[in-house]
Design a protein around this motif. Structure first.
Motif: not given
Length: 450
Positions: A16-17, A20, A172-173, A176-177, A180, A322, A326
């Motif tokens: 997902l990261a 993203g 970040l995680e 994204n969780n 996304m 996202t 990143n």
């Protein structure tokens, strides 16, 4: 420099990261209008081919270096080069990558701020019942207001750095969780609605029925460039993510999934957007204004059009958010040390990028007549040189390092597909991907030098 201790908590979190990072303006804003300008289906077919032949090997190379080095990009390249008796100056590749993401994020934040403004205008009902002429002028009126453009640029940078400051697992995680899956849900809802419009069939034909007689060198070059741009490769951002990659995760499988998800966003966006465009007999080759001019005109005349227009701009905001976090991550990771905490590093990076972004932000108003190079404004420069030249150059150096400098045993271990799989990747990278990246670079560089 010690190895990084932070890790993605799961394989899903890593995928997902990276997705993203890849999904952003290139998929939702740039793909539809570039496809429109290059014949639709033929461009799409070439784009997918180049993602497989060039994008995947280079993406694998970038993540592989990060996974093998387990350090921020600058330190990872220096350490891995020295292990092979090569110069630590290879770290300059990462330094160049950080400069690239710095410049890209500076304009990325500005354009993403447009989505905030248009989302706000849609929610306030400014497009409801508005004439096509007024909607067409809305973008020019907005860009001519320096305070409003800078305000939205500032809001977007604040959103970005607030997440990056929290770190990998907490920032970040976590974003994204939930963001996304929501992005894909919004896309599916918009495509379902598009299927009810009279232009749906024409949109499918435009995207999936290539006319090979329209093949030109320009279409090939544009498909090459877009395949490179859309995967977020060449700036060492994915190298930073590779350092956080779980030990037991298949790198190749993860990259293939990311590529599929990335192309899927472009396809779904294209279907949704072109269905609306063809339903209202608009020009699919209308360029960058397709998202900010053509779509508001079309949706304002459709039943339930305003809520759907709001969903489009919310989708664009999510995708760029996202991507921007990143892009910022490798910069923050590189300067975050024991003496400099992550929140402080995020603040420093955020302020510097925000200040640099003022130049492209004001290029439509206060600095409209300032054209430092070749008659281009600051916005023209920063939206063409870093993505068109710096990213391919960075990707070329990254792919060369992975294929010719990195210890083969360490590279094979990081790739994790056995000896035969490693040699397959190595030959594709050396004899297919690297020449294609050179072609991307030359196609962008030569016209600018002439």
């Amino acid at each position: 420099m010690k190895e990084v201790v932070d890790r993605w908590s799961s394989r899903r979190a890593f995928i997902l990261a990276v997705t993203g990072a890849a999904v952003g303006l290139g998929n939702i804003w740039r793909f539809p209008y570039v496809a429109g300008e290059n014949g639709g289906a033929l461009f799409f077919l070439l784009y997918v081919f180049f993602v497989l032949a060039m994008g995947l090997p280079v993406m694998i190379a970038e993540i592989m270096i990060g996974r093998a080095g387990r350090r921020p990009p600058i330190q990872a390249l220096a350490a891995l080069a020295q292990e092979r008796g090569r110069s630590a100056k290879w770290s300059w590749v990462a330094g160049f990558g950080l400069l690239t993401v710095f410049l890209v994020l500076s304009f990325y934040s500005v354009v993403s701020g447009w989505s905030i403004e248009y989302l706000s205008s849609t929610v306030q009902g400014k497009f409801a019942g508005a004439s096509a002429e007024n909607i067409s002028h809305a973008l020019d009126v907005f860009l001519a207001n320096p305070w409003l453009v800078v305000l939205n640029h500032s809001l977007f940078m604040l959103l970005t750095m607030a997440v990056v400051a929290k770190g990998v697992s907490s920032g970040l995680e976590r974003l994204n969780n939930w963001l996304m899956p929501l992005l894909y849900l919004l896309l599916v809802v918009l495509v379902i609605y598009a299927a009810t419009t009279p232009g749906f069939g024409e949109a499918l034909k435009w995207l999936f029925s290539p006319k090979f007689e329209e093949l030109t060198p320009l279409v090939v070059v544009n498909a090459l460039g877009h395949a490179f741009f859309t995967l977020a490769i060449g700036a060492c951002a994915l190298m930073a993510y590779g350092a956080y990659m779980p030990e037991d995760q298949s790198l190749v499988k993860a990259v293939v999934i990311v590529a599929v998800l990335d192309v899927l966003v472009a396809v779904l966006s294209g279907v949704a957007i072109f269905s609306v465009v063809f339903s209202h007999h608009l020009d699919p080759t209308s360029g960058p204004g397709l998202m900010f001019v053509a779509l508001p005109i079309a949706f304002s005349a459709m039943p339930f059009g305003i809520p759907l227009l709001g969903a489009f701009f919310l989708l664009l905001l999510f995708a760029t958010w996202t991507s921007s976090i990143n892009l910022a991550e490798p910069m923050v990771a590189s300067i975050s040390t024991g003496r400099l905490s992550r929140p402080v590093a995020a603040l420093i990076v955020g302020l510097c990028v925000w200040a640099a972004g003022l130049l492209p932000a004001l290029s439509f108003s206060t600095l409209a007549n300032v054209r430092p190079i070749a008659g281009m404004t600051f916005f023209d420069l920063v939206t063409s040189v870093p993505p068109d030249i710096f990213l391919p150059l960075g990707g070329l150096m990254i792919a060369w390092f992975a294929a010719n400098v990195l210890d083969p045993e360490k590279a094979a271990g990081a790739l994790g597909v056995g000896t035969s799989g490693f040699w397959l990747w190595l030959h594709i990278t050396r004899y297919v991907a690297i020449p294609l990246v050179v072609l991307v670079l030359l196609s962008a560089l030569v016209p600018k030098l002439i």
